[in-house]
Design a protein around this motif. Sequence first.
Motif, PDB file in Angstrom:
ATOM      1  N   THR A  22      83.924  19.566  78.207  1.00 23.13           N
ATOM      2  CA  THR A  22      83.113  18.545  77.496  1.00 23.13           C
ATOM      3  C   THR A  22      83.739  17.043  77.745  1.00 23.13           C
ATOM      4  O   THR A  22      82.978  16.099  77.807  1.00 23.13           O
ATOM      5  N   PRO A  23      84.949  16.835  77.487  1.00 21.75           N
ATOM      6  CA  PRO A  23      85.469  15.717  77.758  1.00 21.75           C
ATOM      7  C   PRO A  23      85.078  14.885  79.063  1.00 21.75           C
ATOM      8  O   PRO A  23      84.889  13.606  79.284  1.00 21.75           O
TER       9      PRO A  23
ATOM     10  N   ILE B  13      82.392  15.321  80.787  1.00 22.04           N
ATOM     11  CA  ILE B  13      81.117  15.180  80.780  1.00 22.04           C
ATOM     12  C   ILE B  13      80.747  14.240  80.011  1.00 22.04           C
ATOM     13  O   ILE B  13      80.062  13.185  80.136  1.00 22.04           O
ATOM     14  N   ASP B  14      81.555  13.968  78.694  1.00 23.39           N
ATOM     15  CA  ASP B  14      81.383  12.525  78.084  1.00 23.39           C
ATOM     16  C   ASP B  14      81.947  11.395  78.759  1.00 23.39           C
ATOM     17  O   ASP B  14      81.043  10.507  78.381  1.00 23.39           O
ATOM     18  N   ASP B  15      82.644  11.369  79.696  1.00 20.59           N
ATOM     19  CA  ASP B  15      83.079  10.364  80.477  1.00 20.59           C
ATOM     20  C   ASP B  15      82.148   9.877  81.517  1.00 20.59           C
ATOM     21  O   ASP B  15      81.714   8.868  81.798  1.00 20.59           O
TER      22      ASP B  15
ATOM     23  N   ARG C   2      78.742  10.593  80.928  1.00 18.27           N
ATOM     24  CA  ARG C   2      77.907   9.795  80.364  1.00 18.27           C
ATOM     25  C   ARG C   2      78.201   8.438  79.930  1.00 18.27           C
ATOM     26  O   ARG C   2      77.385   7.388  80.284  1.00 18.27           O
ATOM     27  N   ALA C   3      79.393   8.182  79.652  1.00 13.40           N
ATOM     28  CA  ALA C   3      79.910   6.814  79.373  1.00 13.40           C
ATOM     29  C   ALA C   3      79.834   5.978  80.508  1.00 13.40           C
ATOM     30  O   ALA C   3      79.432   4.775  80.522  1.00 13.40           O
TER      31      ALA C   3
ATOM     32  N   GLU D 152      76.367   5.047  81.199  1.00 16.60           N
ATOM     33  CA  GLU D 152      75.777   4.022  80.340  1.00 16.60           C
ATOM     34  C   GLU D 152      76.437   2.479  80.444  1.00 16.60           C
ATOM     35  O   GLU D 152      75.677   1.696  80.290  1.00 16.60           O
TER      36      GLU D 152
ATOM     37  N   ASP E 205      73.150  15.963  82.140  1.00 11.64           N
ATOM     38  CA  ASP E 205      74.161  16.022  81.054  1.00 11.64           C
ATOM     39  C   ASP E 205      73.735  17.276  80.213  1.00 11.64           C
ATOM     40  O   ASP E 205      74.635  17.989  79.874  1.00 11.64           O
ATOM     41  N   ARG E 206      72.629  17.419  79.938  1.00 10.55           N
ATOM     42  CA  ARG E 206      72.096  18.718  79.096  1.00 10.55           C
ATOM     43  C   ARG E 206      72.600  19.809  79.710  1.00 10.55           C
ATOM     44  O   ARG E 206      73.184  20.923  79.376  1.00 10.55           O
TER      45      ARG E 206
ATOM     46  N   ARG F 219      76.533  20.678  79.911  1.00 12.64           N
ATOM     47  CA  ARG F 219      76.874  21.198  78.542  1.00 12.64           C
ATOM     48  C   ARG F 219      76.405  22.709  78.495  1.00 12.64           C
ATOM     49  O   ARG F 219      77.177  23.290  77.453  1.00 12.64           O
TER      50      ARG F 219
ATOM     51  N   ARG G  77      88.684   5.945  82.337  1.00 13.29           N
ATOM     52  CA  ARG G  77      87.994   7.025  83.347  1.00 13.29           C
ATOM     53  C   ARG G  77      88.154   6.964  84.687  1.00 13.29           C
ATOM     54  O   ARG G  77      87.947   7.783  85.235  1.00 13.29           O
TER      55      ARG G  77
END
Length: 267
Positions: A5-6, A8-10, A12-13, A16, A107-108, A111, A159
Amino acid sequence: MADPTPVIDDLRAESEQLDLLVGELGEGRWALPTPAPRWTVAHQIAHLAWTDRAALLAVTDHDGFRGLVERALAAPDSFVDAGAEEGAALPPAELLARWREGRAALDRALRAAPPGARFPWYGPPMSAASLATARIMETWAHGQDIADALGVVREPTDRLRHVAWIGVRTRDFAFGTHGLAAPAEEFRVELTAPSGELWVHGPEGAAQRVSGPALDFCLLVTRRAHRDDLDVRADGRDADTWLDIAQTFAGPPGAGRPARTRGGDHQ
């Protein structure tokens, strides 16, 4: 088993942050040339959209991904450029929407991946965390091409640890790509993160050593800047050779960026 998860969060960031750079561009600026030969800003985003779709197929449709690999093998010299050309021909608003939709779907899917699952890729199979790490590297590197085209200096973030990790992990690949035997011993790599933290890889007592700012190392291994323009130091002959040939991406070595300055410290 590490939670992806961390990472995947990175991813996404990182996506963005790049979206903020291109989301409000006027139509004419999508046609600006980037440092990649024949690629505009639109080509760069089209390539990211294309590779996000490939990654989504790898996670959700193995047969569909196998078809992509077969097409790549049939046209190895033009496959990547063809995908970028197709996307770059779209109206910018449609291309932007396609990229956003594709990366959200990926992303989905990442996860929702079962713990421990591994997915096919153009090299060895990858875990969800490894696939997300690879996408961070691509997004950051192609984002750098876009930033250079727009004359923007991006603020580096921690990142970059993901890009640096791939840079270290692909050492042997870089030697092999150049027809060289990979050194038997591990190198010590010490990088100063944007936050000031020290990132280290390899044994402390290694004879072959690389050090410098993480940003400069990442620019070097993604071949987004010439070594002479970067503050990355090599101690040892093999380490010095590596800094001349390092690359994180698959495929044959490219020419890389020309040097803006001369007199780099190659030791």
